[in-house]
Design an enzyme around this catalytic site. Sequence first.
Site, PDB file in Angstrom:
ATOM      1  N   LYS A  25       0.834  -1.198   0.000  1.00 34.30           N
ATOM      2  CA  LYS A  25       0.000   0.000   0.000  1.00 34.30           C
ATOM      3  C   LYS A  25       0.874   1.256   0.000  1.00 34.30           C
ATOM      4  O   LYS A  25       0.673   2.172  -0.775  1.00 34.30           O
ATOM      5  CB  LYS A  25      -0.919  -0.036   1.222  1.00 34.30           C
ATOM      6  CG  LYS A  25      -1.869   1.122   1.343  1.00 34.30           C
ATOM      7  CD  LYS A  25      -2.831   0.906   2.506  1.00 34.30           C
ATOM      8  CE  LYS A  25      -3.607   2.167   2.821  1.00 34.30           C
ATOM      9  NZ  LYS A  25      -4.525   1.986   3.942  1.00 34.30           N
ATOM     10  N   GLU A  71      10.657  -4.780   4.277  1.00 28.83           N
ATOM     11  CA  GLU A  71      10.685  -6.203   3.923  1.00 28.83           C
ATOM     12  C   GLU A  71      10.311  -6.391   2.452  1.00 28.83           C
ATOM     13  O   GLU A  71      10.986  -7.106   1.697  1.00 28.83           O
ATOM     14  CB  GLU A  71       9.690  -6.992   4.790  1.00 28.83           C
ATOM     15  CG  GLU A  71      10.006  -7.023   6.266  1.00 28.83           C
ATOM     16  CD  GLU A  71       9.397  -5.848   7.031  1.00 28.83           C
ATOM     17  OE1 GLU A  71       9.213  -4.758   6.443  1.00 28.83           O
ATOM     18  OE2 GLU A  71       9.117  -6.010   8.235  1.00 28.83           O
ATOM     19  N   GLU A 101      -4.702  -6.686  15.219  1.00 24.66           N
ATOM     20  CA  GLU A 101      -4.222  -5.399  14.733  1.00 24.66           C
ATOM     21  C   GLU A 101      -5.340  -4.346  14.818  1.00 24.66           C
ATOM     22  O   GLU A 101      -5.076  -3.170  15.038  1.00 24.66           O
ATOM     23  CB  GLU A 101      -3.735  -5.545  13.291  1.00 24.66           C
ATOM     24  CG  GLU A 101      -2.847  -4.409  12.840  1.00 24.66           C
ATOM     25  CD  GLU A 101      -2.158  -4.703  11.531  1.00 24.66           C
ATOM     26  OE1 GLU A 101      -1.570  -5.792  11.383  1.00 24.66           O
ATOM     27  OE2 GLU A 101      -2.214  -3.847  10.638  1.00 24.66           O
ATOM     28  N   HIS A 136      -3.889 -33.141  18.466  1.00 25.80           N
ATOM     29  CA  HIS A 136      -2.703 -33.904  18.848  1.00 25.80           C
ATOM     30  C   HIS A 136      -1.644 -32.977  19.429  1.00 25.80           C
ATOM     31  O   HIS A 136      -0.474 -33.340  19.500  1.00 25.80           O
ATOM     32  CB  HIS A 136      -2.162 -34.664  17.633  1.00 25.80           C
ATOM     33  CG  HIS A 136      -3.175 -35.626  17.093  1.00 25.80           C
ATOM     34  ND1 HIS A 136      -3.186 -36.961  17.431  1.00 25.80           N
ATOM     35  CD2 HIS A 136      -4.246 -35.415  16.291  1.00 25.80           C
ATOM     36  CE1 HIS A 136      -4.215 -37.546  16.827  1.00 25.80           C
ATOM     37  NE2 HIS A 136      -4.877 -36.629  16.136  1.00 25.80           N
ATOM     38  N   LYS A 189       7.930  -0.528  11.815  1.00 26.11           N
ATOM     39  CA  LYS A 189       8.504  -0.074  10.552  1.00 26.11           C
ATOM     40  C   LYS A 189       9.645   0.924  10.776  1.00 26.11           C
ATOM     41  O   LYS A 189      10.507   1.096   9.947  1.00 26.11           O
ATOM     42  CB  LYS A 189       7.416   0.535   9.666  1.00 26.11           C
ATOM     43  CG  LYS A 189       6.437  -0.524   9.156  1.00 26.11           C
ATOM     44  CD  LYS A 189       5.457   0.032   8.139  1.00 26.11           C
ATOM     45  CE  LYS A 189       4.549  -1.089   7.647  1.00 26.11           C
ATOM     46  NZ  LYS A 189       3.644  -0.705   6.586  1.00 26.11           N
TER      47      LYS A 189
HETATM   48  C1  G6Q Z   1      -2.574  -3.823   7.810  1.00 27.28           C
HETATM   49  C2  G6Q Z   1      -1.352  -3.215   8.321  1.00 27.28           C
HETATM   50  C3  G6Q Z   1      -0.082  -3.901   7.899  1.00 27.28           C
HETATM   51  C4  G6Q Z   1       0.334  -3.629   6.461  1.00 27.28           C
HETATM   52  C5  G6Q Z   1       1.754  -4.109   6.253  1.00 27.28           C
HETATM   53  C6  G6Q Z   1       2.246  -3.895   4.847  1.00 27.28           C
HETATM   54  O1  G6Q Z   1      -3.689  -3.448   8.095  1.00 27.28           O
HETATM   55  O2  G6Q Z   1      -1.334  -1.869   8.073  1.00 27.28           O
HETATM   56  O3  G6Q Z   1      -0.149  -5.283   8.107  1.00 27.28           O
HETATM   57  O4  G6Q Z   1      -0.538  -4.259   5.570  1.00 27.28           O
HETATM   58  O5  G6Q Z   1       2.595  -3.461   7.157  1.00 27.28           O
HETATM   59  O6  G6Q Z   1       2.145  -2.544   4.475  1.00 27.28           O
HETATM   60  P1  G6Q Z   1       2.290  -2.100   3.002  1.00 27.28           P
HETATM   61  O7  G6Q Z   1       1.175  -2.717   2.222  1.00 27.28           O
HETATM   62  O8  G6Q Z   1       2.238  -0.613   3.010  1.00 27.28           O
HETATM   63  O9  G6Q Z   1       3.616  -2.622   2.499  1.00 27.28           O
END
Ligand code: G6Q
Length: 550
Positions: free
Chosen positions: A206, A212, A353, A384, A512
Amino acid sequence: MTSIAQSPAWQALGRHCQLVQSQQLTALFAADPGRAGRMQAEACGLVLDYSKNRLTDDTLRLLLQLAREAGVAERSRAMFEGERINVTEGRAVLHSALRAAPDTALMLDGRDVVADAAAVRARVAAFAERVRAGQWRGYGGEAITDVVNIGIGGSDLGPLMVCEALKDLAHPRLQMHFVSNVDGVQLDDVLRQADPRRTLFIVASKTFTTQETLTNAHAARRWLVAHAGDERAVARHFVAVSTQADAVRAFGIDADNMFGFWDWVGGRFSLWSAIGLPIVLQIGAEQFDALLAGARAMDAHFRSAPPEANLPLLMALIGIWNIDFLDAPTQVIAPYHQRLHRLPAFLQQLDMESNGKSVRADGSPVGCHTSPVIWGEPGINGQHAYFQMLHQGTRFAPVDFVGVLEAPAERADAARIAFANMVAQAEALMRGKSAAEVEAEMRTAGIGADRIAQLLPHRSFAGNRPSNTLLLERLDAPTLGALIALYEHRTFVQGVVWGLNSFDQWGVELGKQLAARVLEDLDAPADRHAHDGSTAALIARYRRQHPKQG
Ligand code: G6Q
């Protein structure tokens, strides 16, 4: 704002809890033959049996009053209509618009977000169709066989869970892979067996700043260019899903190969957007539409079904009862279908979250417990392993048993065994096994009195451990869509009752930021940043293992 714990309904529930706490579920069933039939609700291909919870009709009446006092219906209307209920980020929360009926309109800042979503969905569908048909070709002219989604958190867990769940509908040529871990291992494992000429990478982020994801995306890009011997190959093998067009362009992905979404879509609610591209590639646009339709049906149910028959509302309120009144610190998700094996991980993010917060939306202390620890694994494996604690541990953990009624003919016998195990476990957790039953059993087996006395406490089960049983009529796209939306709304309702902003994630944002300082010090001869003793020692230990060359 006052905490919900001060509300009349909450106070009444506290008093009522004193009465209910000592009651045995088995006695409630014995005294009330209509209990099981009454405490069931059904919608959108899902059946919820909540009768094995430690509650009575009075409890439910008070819980529904709590929902009214918390203003669940008003907040829900505000969410669906696009009010900026994510107050800390000043954003609307409109994942429901991503799956709204195409003939509806919803205006936000002068734009029809339903139309915008449909336009991106059409581009995603067209692209996916080219890949599925073998018309989209790699730098060597060959059709794509492997798709690698590089993303993390909300840009990974939803598509991964759905792709696993709907594997029976998968395109026969396309193999899906998901890479989220930054340590290189996961990516190496995928690349080792991938053919660069036939591999498509989706960079899903997003913000397009997540360390990562960008680290893995750059590594994948180097791998591709090294094999292709030409930078231009990137255009045939990389697409991006993001809200950040400029950052995507800076990475080297063309605008034509980017699929957008919007800040009003939270990461953990984004599988319905272009983040669902891996799903569309795997099952096709028509089935993806069916997934959306299932979620849409659940949206409609949530908005219009009467409270006492409303699945998300009931599940949310029962959860609050367990967490805040019966003091359950965790919630188990136990799917009894292998295809749902990533459901616990997905729900862990969705719930923890969203509602893992200690302050209300206005910043005041929440005044009660919020998100429980959500955990689980496929139930049959859990039997198990962790089920021992569920049966005899000192803390109780409510369970959501998730089962599927229909199975293909060739798997029907095996599926029946899985189903029987699920029902038996729910029954056993509730019934327990009394000392008298255990004693009689051991006597019949010819065990001596001394040995019986010794074993009795170990082989008895107190029971009275609550669970929901949630049945999917079948595991198909619409029912899965409805299941996911059900849990989304359950999470939402709990957040409303607790007064939280369920749509921000400052704890994730912290993660982050943190690594950068440590990363800098790992490479430096001495710390540039101040650390506590433990952190400094760990950094020093790393440096000893990785002495600087020259
Ligand atoms: C979800 C969170 C989080 C996010 C990741 C990846 O609701 O905000 O899990 O999706 O940190 O973020 P990006 O999509 O910005 O890489």
